[in-house]
Write a protein that holds these residues in place. Structure first.
Motif, PDB file in Angstrom:
ATOM      1  N   GLN A  74      -8.138  -4.425  -0.514  1.00  0.00           N
ATOM      2  CA  GLN A  74      -7.363  -3.269  -0.062  1.00  0.00           C
ATOM      3  C   GLN A  74      -6.635  -3.538   1.253  1.00  0.00           C
ATOM      4  OE1 GLN A  74     -10.954  -0.593  -0.665  1.00  0.00           O
ATOM      5  NE2 GLN A  74      -9.267   0.827  -1.073  1.00  0.00           N
ATOM      6  N   ASN A  77      -3.686  -6.099   3.255  1.00  0.00           N
ATOM      7  CA  ASN A  77      -2.655  -7.148   3.274  1.00  0.00           C
ATOM      8  C   ASN A  77      -2.220  -7.399   4.710  1.00  0.00           C
ATOM      9  OD1 ASN A  77      -2.632  -7.083   0.475  1.00  0.00           O
ATOM     10  ND2 ASN A  77      -0.692  -5.980   0.341  1.00  0.00           N
ATOM     11  N   TYR A 126      -4.831  -0.100   2.145  1.00  0.00           N
ATOM     12  CA  TYR A 126      -4.608   0.768   0.993  1.00  0.00           C
ATOM     13  C   TYR A 126      -5.901   1.534   0.723  1.00  0.00           C
ATOM     14  CZ  TYR A 126      -0.448  -2.045   0.494  1.00  0.00           C
ATOM     15  OH  TYR A 126       0.743  -2.662   0.731  1.00  0.00           O
ATOM     16  N   SER A 185      -6.643   2.267  -3.032  1.00  0.00           N
ATOM     17  CA  SER A 185      -6.329   1.145  -3.935  1.00  0.00           C
ATOM     18  C   SER A 185      -5.062   1.367  -4.746  1.00  0.00           C
ATOM     19  CB  SER A 185      -7.511   0.864  -4.872  1.00  0.00           C
ATOM     20  OG  SER A 185      -8.646   0.504  -4.133  1.00  0.00           O
ATOM     21  N   ASN A 227      -0.656   2.587  -4.056  1.00  0.00           N
ATOM     22  CA  ASN A 227       0.516   2.138  -3.306  1.00  0.00           C
ATOM     23  C   ASN A 227       0.613   2.742  -1.908  1.00  0.00           C
ATOM     24  OD1 ASN A 227       1.769   0.307  -5.060  1.00  0.00           O
ATOM     25  ND2 ASN A 227       2.467   1.994  -6.353  1.00  0.00           N
ATOM     26  N   ASN A 287       3.367  -1.931  -2.485  1.00  0.00           N
ATOM     27  CA  ASN A 287       2.499  -3.075  -2.244  1.00  0.00           C
ATOM     28  C   ASN A 287       3.194  -4.319  -2.804  1.00  0.00           C
ATOM     29  OD1 ASN A 287       0.480  -4.983  -2.088  1.00  0.00           O
ATOM     30  ND2 ASN A 287      -1.128  -3.629  -2.836  1.00  0.00           N
ATOM     31  N   ALA A 321       1.018  -6.521  -5.192  1.00  0.00           N
ATOM     32  CA  ALA A 321       0.312  -5.896  -6.310  1.00  0.00           C
ATOM     33  C   ALA A 321       0.379  -6.803  -7.530  1.00  0.00           C
ATOM     34  CB  ALA A 321       0.920  -4.535  -6.609  1.00  0.00           C
ATOM     35  N   LYS A 322      -0.560  -6.645  -8.435  1.00  0.00           N
ATOM     36  CA  LYS A 322      -0.649  -7.536  -9.603  1.00  0.00           C
ATOM     37  C   LYS A 322       0.475  -7.337 -10.606  1.00  0.00           C
ATOM     38  CE  LYS A 322      -5.612  -7.907  -9.190  1.00  0.00           C
ATOM     39  NZ  LYS A 322      -5.923  -9.115  -8.631  1.00  0.00           N
ATOM     40  N   ASN A 323       1.141  -6.186 -10.578  1.00  0.00           N
ATOM     41  CA  ASN A 323       2.244  -5.994 -11.520  1.00  0.00           C
ATOM     42  C   ASN A 323       3.408  -6.916 -11.153  1.00  0.00           C
ATOM     43  OD1 ASN A 323       2.665  -4.535  -9.189  1.00  0.00           O
ATOM     44  ND2 ASN A 323       3.804  -2.908 -10.196  1.00  0.00           N
TER      45      ASN A 323
END
Length: 185
Positions: free
Chosen positions: A8, A10, A47, A50, A52, A112, A115-117
């Motif tokens: 959470q 960065n 975050y 968890s 945006n 973010n 982010a994994k997307n």
């Protein structure tokens, strides 16, 4: 540039550069001024849910400043501290507003970059740069008056500098709005 530190959290680093020319004044002198914004950010983004939404804080190298050149008024004269001087005998009148070089930053934001997307991402920040009390300095060069009059001009320039300091005292906290775009592979 954003780098994940923990699930959470960065770390984010950024460089900002912007210049803006404008006309300003104090009670006595009109200025052609240039706002120069140069910063380097080292921030942590937390975050809490968890998602945006994020809380951000960190330190900013603050190269922001204002450079200004005095502009004579009507008839080619400067009026300083109630006294009138011909611009041709005063020379140039210059001013600078400078800020603390390292300043804390606090903000909230959305987005973010790590982010994994995959694909495009957008982010926004709304925050405050706490740059402290501005420092002003005024100078004049090229006085061609007699020595006692140049000394009086210097005293009037010092009074004008105090007026300028009063004009910029509210710039201790500088609002920050950022919009960003990212792409993740």
């Amino acid at each position: 540039m954003s780098v994940p530190v923990q699930p959470q959290l960065n770390a984010r680093f950024g460089i900002n550069a912007f210049s803006y020319d404008y006309n300003g004044n104090t009670s006595d002198v009109d200025y052609d001024a240039k706002l120069i914004m140069r910063t380097f950010d080292a921030l942590l983004d937390y975050y809490p849910m968890s998602g945006n939404f994020r809380l951000s804080g960190g330190v900013v190298y603050n190269g922001n400043k204002i450079d200004a050149n005095g502009r004579p008024g009507a008839g080619g004269v400067y009026t300083l501290n109630g006294r009138t001087y011909a611009a041709s005998t005063v020379g140039s009148v210059d001013a600078q507003v400078d800020f603390r070089k390292f300043a804390p930053y606090l903000g909230i934001g959305w987005g973010n970059a790590v982010a994994k997307n995959k694909g495009w991402g957008f982010s926004t920040d709304l925050g405050v740069l706490f740059q402290g009390s501005p420092r002003t300095s005024m100078t004049h060069t090229g006085c061609t008056l007699a020595s006692p009059l140049c000394a009086m001009l210097a005293a009037d320039i010092a009074d004008e500098n105090r007026d300028l300091q009063n004009e910029v005292n509210d710039l201790k906290a500088f609002p920050v709005l950022r919009i960003g775009v990212s792409y993740s592979f």
